[in-house]
Enzyme design. Structure first.
Site, short mmCIF file in Angstrom:
data_model
loop_
_atom_site.label_atom_id
_atom_site.label_comp_id
_atom_site.label_asym_id
_atom_site.label_seq_id
_atom_site.Cartn_x
_atom_site.Cartn_y
_atom_site.Cartn_z
N GLU A 1 61.33 -74.06 14.50
CA GLU A 1 60.49 -73.85 15.79
C GLU A 1 58.83 -74.08 15.07
O GLU A 1 58.93 -73.71 14.62
CB GLU A 1 59.87 -72.99 16.74
CG GLU A 1 59.60 -73.37 17.79
CD GLU A 1 58.93 -71.85 19.03
OE1 GLU A 1 58.51 -71.33 19.61
OE2 GLU A 1 60.16 -70.82 18.62
N GLU B 1 68.02 -69.30 14.31
CA GLU B 1 66.70 -69.55 14.71
C GLU B 1 65.65 -69.35 14.24
O GLU B 1 65.14 -67.40 13.64
CB GLU B 1 65.98 -69.94 16.59
CG GLU B 1 64.95 -69.99 17.23
CD GLU B 1 63.92 -69.27 16.90
OE1 GLU B 1 63.15 -69.77 17.73
OE2 GLU B 1 64.22 -67.47 16.62
N HIS C 1 68.42 -65.26 16.95
CA HIS C 1 66.85 -65.85 17.48
C HIS C 1 66.21 -64.74 16.52
O HIS C 1 66.11 -63.46 16.17
CB HIS C 1 66.99 -64.99 18.80
CG HIS C 1 65.22 -65.08 19.29
ND1 HIS C 1 64.66 -64.20 19.46
CD2 HIS C 1 64.21 -66.24 19.55
CE1 HIS C 1 63.58 -64.70 19.78
NE2 HIS C 1 62.82 -66.02 20.17
N HIS D 1 56.71 -65.73 13.80
CA HIS D 1 56.70 -65.86 15.34
C HIS D 1 55.51 -65.37 16.52
O HIS D 1 54.84 -66.11 16.63
CB HIS D 1 57.41 -64.58 16.28
CG HIS D 1 56.93 -65.15 18.07
ND1 HIS D 1 56.17 -64.31 18.09
CD2 HIS D 1 58.27 -65.33 18.03
CE1 HIS D 1 56.63 -64.61 19.60
NE2 HIS D 1 57.62 -65.41 19.69
N ASP E 1 60.56 -69.37 12.94
CA ASP E 1 58.73 -69.84 13.88
C ASP E 1 58.74 -69.45 12.68
O ASP E 1 57.77 -69.25 11.61
CB ASP E 1 58.22 -68.81 14.85
CG ASP E 1 59.60 -68.09 16.37
OD1 ASP E 1 59.23 -68.61 17.08
OD2 ASP E 1 59.69 -67.22 15.19
#
Length: 297
Positions: free
Chosen positions: A158, A75, A48, A90, A77
């Site tokens: 994301e 992962e 993450h 993020h 953002d």
């Protein structure tokens, strides 16, 4: 602790790089196993924001460390700057993870959309995490993609707060295409795009229906069929699911005609990992991927 040259060997030994997400990102053998067994023998562990318990989140250092630890999937953002550059952060504010407050004291609340890419490139995105990381930068999406490729990793991308950035789906796809991430290899094996925004996921699916997509959230069981029309994954918080919910997701086929996948977040301890593993989830997203791997392996 982890030597870079050993990363590929560690990944191969653990089978991490062989685990592929279902949907168009999976090979036939993986699809057959998932359809027969209902899930992989163990869940895929996804780092993450990189290995963010050990290095500053969403930085190159964090994905490098994840690679050193043997994790194929990371992962991140993605948000958009004032002048249209996509960057990997993020929060929609720069305040928590950079020195923007000190560098630009008069520009509260330090929103990403109010700063140019050149301004953001000057910020220290590592010192907040520890002196060891001083000087780390906020990567652009282009820089991030190139490093993920260099590391032989795969990306769960994301689109963050799409309501703040109209058209960011098209921008993201453009950068992915320009950096070589929309060829057959990447689309089938190395890329998933997710968002909390259902309309954002729909937009990606409409513009590039071959890409594996995920919806971040926990739709009501009765609403799951409507989500399955445009997504391949339902990716909820670990606090919101049960074995019954996971089973309900698995009963449906997603946008590409394959069983819906479920990856849960953000699980950072062994007990939590064992709990969701018992539910039958397909993936676990974690700041502490090594802890989760040890718990479910």
């Amino acid at each position: 602790m982890y030597a870079r040259p050993a990363a590929a060997t560690a990944a191969a030994a653990l089978g991490v790089s062989a685990l592929l997400l279902p949907g168009p990102a999976a090979e036939a053998t993986t699809q057959t196993a998932a359809q027969t067994a209902g899930r992989h023998c163990e869940p895929l562990v996804i780092a993450h924001r990189g290995a963010s318990a050990y290095a500053p989140e969403n930085t190159i250092a964090a994905i490098d460390l994840a690679a050193d630890m043997g994790f194929a999937w990371v992962e991140n953002d993605v948000q958009r700057t004032k002048d249209g550059e996509l960057v990997v952060v993020h929060d929609d504010s720069l305040a928590r993870t950079t020195d923007a407050e000190q560098r630009f004291p008069s520009r509260a609340p330090w929103k990403i959309k109010d700063f140019t890419a050149a301004e953001i490139a000057t910020l220290d995105a590592g010192s907040w995490f520890g002196a060891k990381w001083a000087g780390a930068r906020v990567p652009t999406l282009r820089q991030y993609l190139n490093r993920v490729d260099e590391n032989g990793q795969k990306l769960l991308l994301e689109i963050k707060k799409p309501e703040l950035y109209p058209g960011i789906e098209k921008d993201t796809l453009r950068v992915l295409r320009e950096e070589g991430w929309l060829d057959r290899l990447h689309v089938k094996h190395k890329l998933v795009i997710q968002s909390f925004g259902a309309d954002s996921v729909k937009a990606v699916h409409q513009q590039r229906p071959d890409i594996t997509t995920g919806f971040l959230g926990t739709p009501a069981v009765a609403d799951l069929p409507s989500y399955a029309a445009f997504t391949d994954q339902i990716n909820p918080s670990h606090t919101s699911i049960s074995a019954e919910y996971v089973a309900a997701v698995h009963r449906l086929k997603g946008a590409h005609g394959e069983r819906l996948w479920i990856s849960t977040w953000t699980v950072n301890d062994a007990a939590g990992a064992a709990r969701v593993n018992g539910f039958g989830v397909d993936g676990i997203i974690s700041n502490n991927p090594d802890v989760v791997r040890d718990a479910v392996d």
